[in-house]
Scaffold this motif. Structure first.
Motif, PDB file in Angstrom:
ATOM      1  N   MET A 137     -21.143  23.161   5.760  1.00  0.00           N
ATOM      2  CA  MET A 137     -22.473  22.909   6.335  1.00  0.00           C
ATOM      3  C   MET A 137     -23.572  23.471   5.420  1.00  0.00           C
ATOM      4  O   MET A 137     -24.630  22.842   5.240  1.00  0.00           O
ATOM      5  N   LYS A 138     -23.318  24.633   4.794  1.00  0.00           N
ATOM      6  CA  LYS A 138     -24.307  25.207   3.865  1.00  0.00           C
ATOM      7  C   LYS A 138     -24.489  24.295   2.660  1.00  0.00           C
ATOM      8  O   LYS A 138     -25.607  24.029   2.217  1.00  0.00           O
ATOM      9  N   LYS A 140     -23.884  21.142   2.517  1.00  0.00           N
ATOM     10  CA  LYS A 140     -24.545  19.915   2.951  1.00  0.00           C
ATOM     11  C   LYS A 140     -26.050  20.133   3.014  1.00  0.00           C
ATOM     12  O   LYS A 140     -26.837  19.287   2.553  1.00  0.00           O
ATOM     13  N   MET A 141     -26.461  21.270   3.585  1.00  0.00           N
ATOM     14  CA  MET A 141     -27.898  21.564   3.677  1.00  0.00           C
ATOM     15  C   MET A 141     -28.516  21.724   2.294  1.00  0.00           C
ATOM     16  O   MET A 141     -29.610  21.217   2.014  1.00  0.00           O
ATOM     17  N   ARG A 144     -28.906  18.316   0.736  1.00  0.00           N
ATOM     18  CA  ARG A 144     -30.052  17.593   1.291  1.00  0.00           C
ATOM     19  C   ARG A 144     -31.357  18.130   0.693  1.00  0.00           C
ATOM     20  O   ARG A 144     -32.249  17.339   0.342  1.00  0.00           O
ATOM     21  N   LEU A 145     -31.432  19.451   0.630  1.00  0.00           N
ATOM     22  CA  LEU A 145     -32.650  20.036   0.044  1.00  0.00           C
ATOM     23  C   LEU A 145     -32.815  19.592  -1.421  1.00  0.00           C
ATOM     24  O   LEU A 145     -33.915  19.221  -1.866  1.00  0.00           O
TER      25      LEU A 145
END
Length: 170
Positions: A137-138, A140-141, A144-145
Protein backbone atom coordinates in the motif's frame (compact mmCIF):
# COMPACT_ATOMS: atom_id res chain seq x y z
CA UNK A 1 -64.53 -51.60 82.61
CA UNK A 2 -65.94 -55.06 83.04
CA UNK A 3 -67.78 -56.55 80.16
CA UNK A 4 -71.18 -57.97 80.83
CA UNK A 5 -72.05 -61.10 78.92
CA UNK A 6 -74.57 -60.66 76.12
CA UNK A 7 -77.82 -62.52 76.05
CA UNK A 8 -78.43 -64.80 73.10
CA UNK A 9 -81.05 -62.68 71.35
CA UNK A 10 -78.83 -59.53 71.54
CA UNK A 11 -75.92 -61.52 70.19
CA UNK A 12 -77.95 -62.77 67.22
CA UNK A 13 -79.45 -59.28 66.60
CA UNK A 14 -76.00 -57.65 66.63
CA UNK A 15 -74.63 -60.31 64.30
CA UNK A 16 -77.48 -59.96 61.78
CA UNK A 17 -77.33 -56.16 61.91
CA UNK A 18 -73.57 -56.17 61.41
CA UNK A 19 -73.86 -58.46 58.41
CA UNK A 20 -76.62 -56.28 56.87
CA UNK A 21 -79.24 -59.04 56.99
CA UNK A 22 -82.18 -56.78 57.82
CA UNK A 23 -84.92 -59.03 56.44
CA UNK A 24 -83.55 -62.01 58.41
CA UNK A 25 -83.34 -59.77 61.49
CA UNK A 26 -87.01 -58.82 61.15
CA UNK A 27 -87.98 -62.47 60.73
CA UNK A 28 -85.87 -63.43 63.76
CA UNK A 29 -87.37 -60.72 65.98
CA UNK A 30 -90.90 -61.65 64.94
CA UNK A 31 -90.35 -65.31 65.62
CA UNK A 32 -88.42 -64.63 68.90
CA UNK A 33 -91.16 -62.43 70.35
CA UNK A 34 -93.85 -64.94 69.30
CA UNK A 35 -92.03 -67.77 71.10
CA UNK A 36 -91.34 -65.57 74.15
CA UNK A 37 -95.01 -64.54 74.31
CA UNK A 38 -96.26 -68.12 74.05
CA UNK A 39 -93.64 -69.36 76.54
CA UNK A 40 -91.88 -71.74 74.16
CA UNK A 41 -88.38 -70.45 75.13
CA UNK A 42 -86.53 -72.14 77.99
CA UNK A 43 -84.57 -70.18 80.55
CA UNK A 44 -81.25 -71.70 79.39
CA UNK A 45 -82.04 -70.61 75.80
CA UNK A 46 -82.30 -66.99 76.92
CA UNK A 47 -79.15 -66.95 79.09
CA UNK A 48 -75.84 -65.30 78.24
CA UNK A 49 -73.80 -66.28 75.21
CA UNK A 50 -70.83 -68.50 76.13
CA UNK A 51 -67.45 -66.70 76.27
CA UNK A 52 -66.07 -68.55 73.25
CA UNK A 53 -68.63 -67.03 70.93
CA UNK A 54 -67.96 -63.54 72.26
CA UNK A 55 -64.21 -64.09 71.90
CA UNK A 56 -64.71 -65.31 68.33
CA UNK A 57 -66.75 -62.21 67.54
CA UNK A 58 -64.07 -59.94 69.03
CA UNK A 59 -61.38 -61.73 67.01
CA UNK A 60 -63.51 -61.42 63.87
CA UNK A 61 -63.91 -57.68 64.48
CA UNK A 62 -60.16 -57.35 65.06
CA UNK A 63 -59.43 -59.30 61.88
CA UNK A 64 -61.70 -57.01 59.84
CA UNK A 65 -60.11 -53.90 61.34
CA UNK A 66 -56.61 -55.23 60.60
CA UNK A 67 -57.59 -56.12 57.02
CA UNK A 68 -58.95 -52.62 56.53
CA UNK A 69 -55.77 -51.11 57.95
CA UNK A 70 -53.68 -53.44 55.76
CA UNK A 71 -55.51 -52.25 52.63
CA UNK A 72 -54.96 -48.65 53.68
CA UNK A 73 -51.25 -49.29 54.27
CA UNK A 74 -50.98 -51.09 50.90
CA UNK A 75 -52.45 -48.03 49.17
CA UNK A 76 -49.99 -45.74 50.92
CA UNK A 77 -47.10 -48.09 50.10
CA UNK A 78 -48.21 -48.23 46.47
CA UNK A 79 -48.28 -44.45 46.23
CA UNK A 80 -44.88 -44.23 47.92
CA UNK A 81 -43.48 -46.78 45.48
CA UNK A 82 -44.84 -44.83 42.52
CA UNK A 83 -43.35 -41.62 43.89
CA UNK A 84 -40.04 -43.37 44.50
CA UNK A 85 -39.99 -44.77 40.96
CA UNK A 86 -40.82 -41.33 39.55
CA UNK A 87 -37.98 -39.74 41.51
CA UNK A 88 -35.59 -42.50 40.38
CA UNK A 89 -36.53 -41.87 36.75
CA UNK A 90 -36.02 -38.13 37.19
CA UNK A 91 -32.68 -38.73 38.91
CA UNK A 92 -31.55 -41.05 36.10
CA UNK A 93 -32.69 -38.54 33.48
CA UNK A 94 -30.78 -35.69 35.11
CA UNK A 95 -27.73 -37.90 35.66
CA UNK A 96 -27.69 -38.87 31.97
CA UNK A 97 -28.21 -35.23 30.96
CA UNK A 98 -25.32 -34.18 33.21
CA UNK A 99 -23.05 -36.87 31.73
CA UNK A 100 -24.01 -35.84 28.20
CA UNK A 101 -23.33 -32.17 28.96
CA UNK A 102 -19.97 -33.14 30.49
CA UNK A 103 -19.06 -35.14 27.38
CA UNK A 104 -20.11 -32.28 25.10
CA UNK A 105 -18.03 -29.85 27.18
CA UNK A 106 -15.00 -32.13 27.02
CA UNK A 107 -15.38 -32.48 23.24
CA UNK A 108 -15.76 -28.71 22.82
CA UNK A 109 -12.70 -28.03 24.97
CA UNK A 110 -10.71 -30.52 22.86
CA UNK A 111 -11.94 -28.81 19.68
CA UNK A 112 -11.04 -25.36 21.04
CA UNK A 113 -7.51 -26.40 21.99
CA UNK A 114 -7.06 -28.13 18.62
CA UNK A 115 -8.26 -24.99 16.80
CA UNK A 116 -5.98 -22.77 18.90
CA UNK A 117 -3.02 -24.94 18.00
CA UNK A 118 -4.09 -24.91 14.35
CA UNK A 119 -4.46 -21.12 14.24
CA UNK A 120 -1.17 -20.64 16.10
CA UNK A 121 0.57 -21.92 12.93
CA UNK A 122 -1.17 -19.24 10.88
CA UNK A 123 -0.26 -16.32 13.15
CA UNK A 124 3.27 -15.78 11.71
CA UNK A 125 1.89 -16.08 8.18
CA UNK A 126 -0.86 -13.57 8.92
CA UNK A 127 1.68 -11.14 10.42
CA UNK A 128 3.93 -11.51 7.38
CA UNK A 129 1.03 -11.01 4.96
CA UNK A 130 -0.14 -7.95 6.90
CA UNK A 131 3.37 -6.48 6.66
CA UNK A 132 3.52 -7.20 2.90
CA UNK A 133 0.10 -5.57 2.47
CA UNK A 134 1.23 -2.44 4.30
CA UNK A 135 4.43 -2.28 2.23
CA UNK A 136 2.45 -2.76 -0.98
CA UNK A 137 0.00 0.00 0.00
CA UNK A 138 2.92 2.39 0.73
CA UNK A 139 4.50 1.60 -2.61
CA UNK A 140 1.17 2.11 -4.35
CA UNK A 141 0.77 5.52 -2.70
CA UNK A 142 4.34 6.48 -3.60
CA UNK A 143 3.75 5.37 -7.20
CA UNK A 144 0.60 7.47 -7.42
CA UNK A 145 2.40 10.47 -6.00
CA UNK A 146 5.29 9.96 -8.44
CA UNK A 147 2.88 9.47 -11.33
CA UNK A 148 0.98 12.63 -10.44
CA UNK A 149 4.25 14.55 -10.16
CA UNK A 150 5.49 13.22 -13.53
CA UNK A 151 2.15 14.03 -15.18
CA UNK A 152 2.34 17.53 -13.76
CA UNK A 153 5.94 17.84 -15.08
CA UNK A 154 4.93 16.57 -18.50
CA UNK A 155 2.08 19.04 -18.68
CA UNK A 156 4.37 21.86 -17.60
CA UNK A 157 6.92 20.89 -20.24
CA UNK A 158 4.24 20.63 -22.92
CA UNK A 159 3.00 24.05 -21.88
CA UNK A 160 6.50 25.36 -22.11
CA UNK A 161 6.99 23.83 -25.57
CA UNK A 162 3.75 25.33 -26.78
CA UNK A 163 4.75 28.69 -25.49
CA UNK A 164 8.11 28.49 -27.32
CA UNK A 165 6.74 27.44 -30.66
CA UNK A 166 5.83 30.16 -33.01
CA UNK A 167 2.19 30.50 -33.65
CA UNK A 168 0.97 28.73 -36.75
CA UNK A 169 -0.62 31.00 -39.25
CA UNK A 170 -3.99 30.15 -40.39
Amino acid sequence: VTRRPEVVDDFVRNFLHKMGMDMTLEAFETEWYEKAATGQLNREDIDAVPDVYLRNQDLDDLTKALRSELEHVKLIAGKATQTWDKFKKERDFHRMHHKRVGQEKKKLMTDISRLRAHFAHYEPTITELRHKYEVAMKEKMLMRLERDRIIAKVEALQQQIRSMEPPIPE
